[in-house]
Motif scaffolding. Structure first.
Motif, PDB file in Angstrom:
ATOM      1  N   TYR A  12     -11.269   0.969   4.348  1.00 13.48           N
ATOM      2  CA  TYR A  12      -9.900   1.111   3.805  1.00 13.48           C
ATOM      3  C   TYR A  12     -10.080   1.279   2.307  1.00 13.48           C
ATOM      4  N   THR A  36      -4.628  -0.989  -4.296  1.00 10.97           N
ATOM      5  CA  THR A  36      -5.745  -0.911  -3.385  1.00 10.97           C
ATOM      6  C   THR A  36      -6.670  -2.277  -3.559  1.00 10.97           C
ATOM      7  N   HIS A  78       0.937  -1.335  -0.171  1.00 12.92           N
ATOM      8  CA  HIS A  78       0.010   0.095   0.035  1.00 12.92           C
ATOM      9  C   HIS A  78       0.639   1.233  -0.028  1.00 12.92           C
ATOM     10  N   ASN A  85      -5.565  10.731   1.208  1.00 13.26           N
ATOM     11  CA  ASN A  85      -6.531   9.579   1.624  1.00 13.26           C
ATOM     12  C   ASN A  85      -5.926   8.403   1.557  1.00 13.26           C
ATOM     13  N   GLY A  86      -4.973   8.224   1.083  1.00  9.75           N
ATOM     14  CA  GLY A  86      -3.974   7.124   0.825  1.00  9.75           C
ATOM     15  C   GLY A  86      -3.220   6.937   2.204  1.00  9.75           C
ATOM     16  N   CYS A 115      -9.541   4.814   0.156  1.00 14.56           N
ATOM     17  CA  CYS A 115      -8.330   4.863  -0.508  1.00 14.56           C
ATOM     18  C   CYS A 115      -8.591   5.103  -2.112  1.00 14.56           C
ATOM     19  N   SER A 132      -6.083   6.247   5.130  1.00  5.71           N
ATOM     20  CA  SER A 132      -6.525   4.921   4.818  1.00  5.71           C
ATOM     21  C   SER A 132      -5.705   3.839   5.428  1.00  5.71           C
ATOM     22  N   GLN A 186      -8.360   7.668  -5.499  1.00  8.80           N
ATOM     23  CA  GLN A 186      -7.192   7.341  -6.619  1.00  8.80           C
ATOM     24  C   GLN A 186      -7.987   7.048  -7.999  1.00  8.80           C
ATOM     25  N   VAL A 200       1.110   4.483  -2.374  1.00  9.82           N
ATOM     26  CA  VAL A 200       0.895   5.782  -2.178  1.00  9.82           C
ATOM     27  C   VAL A 200       2.024   6.861  -2.328  1.00  9.82           C
TER      28      VAL A 200
END
Length: 299
Positions: A226, A193, A166, A252-253, A230, A256, A234, A170
């Motif tokens: 999550y 994600t 993850h 937000n990434g 996320c 999350s 995106q 990001v």
């Protein structure tokens, strides 16, 4: 020169520091480590090392920030580059000491390469998109393993891979915060994600077995939070890869990571760890509300 506490909170990205607290909780849950006593020092160790990396980031980027982000503490003159470097060094030392206090030699043995990876990322690796994203993923993975300790690291390795994957996505997307990203980069983040969500839920289904389907529902709920938090920004960045959308997806990434950590803790049956992570998430929202009038970048 008068230095306010807020200037240092901005230097270390105080709201974003909260998102690292759940790493060692998730790692400890995966390794069957209890959440009490001296082990409560491990999330604080993570916070110190993360904050050190943020201060070092601004020290390393001070010339670039003078052009692209002149409002940041160093280029604006609110904090000297020497003070930022000293802050990074001091927080690194404190983080290492707390890792030993909280998890003994096992956690300390992981904290050392973690600290080295943080400094390598900020001073060397992040100059290249590929090595930078990979190094940041390694940092996050090691932070999870610090919660398990070297002697139980194998049990926490899947959780470390999830958090590291993850983080790679990001970090790659964050490089487009100023000048915009690329559709391929944002699309890869969306795919990551989806893959991470699938891996966490599949792992929970496998662990629970057909006789205990109820154990999976909390994991699915946290994983859904999550994915929504996320994945949506995106997706917008993939449709329109502007700097604004890349920045929003990056923020937000980062945020999350908390429901993802909670899902990993629940996957291993640690309700206490998940509850603490949920409380941290709420605290982060309250902190962002209080500082909404101030422009503080999290990346």
């Amino acid at each position: 020169m008068v230095i306010r506490a807020h200037d240092y909170l901005e230097l270390v990205r105080a709201p974003a520091v909260l998102t690292v607290l759940g790493d060692t909780l998730a790692g400890g849950a995966a390794a069957g480590q209890p959440l009490w006593g001296r082990r409560l020092a491990l999330p604080v160790a993570s916070a110190c090392l993360y904050a050190a990396g943020m201060a070092l980031n601004d020290y390393a980027d001070r010339e670039l920030d003078a052009v692209e982000r002149p409002e940041r503490p160093i280029p604006s003159g609110r904090i000297t580059s020497r003070a930022a470097l000293g802050t990074a060094a001091g927080l690194t030392g404190l983080g290492l000491a707390l890792s030993l206090a909280g998890g003994g030699r096992g956690s300390g043995a992981v904290a050392l390469p973690l600290a080295a990876s943080i400094w390598t990322y900020d001073l060397v690796a992040k100059r290249n998109a590929v090595t930078g994203a990979a190094a940041m993923g390694v940092c996050r993975g090691l932070d999870v393993l610090m919660g398990a300790g070297a002697e139980r690291a194998r049990a926490a390795l899947p959780a470390a891979v999830v958090m590291g994957s993850h983080t790679v996505a990001v970090t790659a997307l964050s490089r487009g915060e100023v000048n915009g990203t690329e559709r391929g980069t944002a699309s890869a983040a969306v795919a990551t994600t989806a893959a991470v969500t699938t891996a966490v839920v599949s792992g929970a289904l496998h662990a629970a077995g057909p006789a205990n389907p109820g154990r999976v529902l909390p994991v699915v709920a946290a994983a859904a939070v999550y994915a929504a938090r996320c994945g949506r920004p995106q997706w917008r960045a993939a449709e329109r890869p502007t700097a604004a959308n890349a920045l929003e997806a990056t923020k937000n990434g980062i945020r999350s990571m908390l429901p993802l950590q909670a899902a990993l803790a629940l996957r291993h049956g640690s309700w206490h760890a998940a509850a603490v992570i949920g409380a941290v998430d709420v605290a982060g929202r309250l902190l962002r509300t209080r500082t909404s009038g101030r422009k503080v970048s999290e990346s």
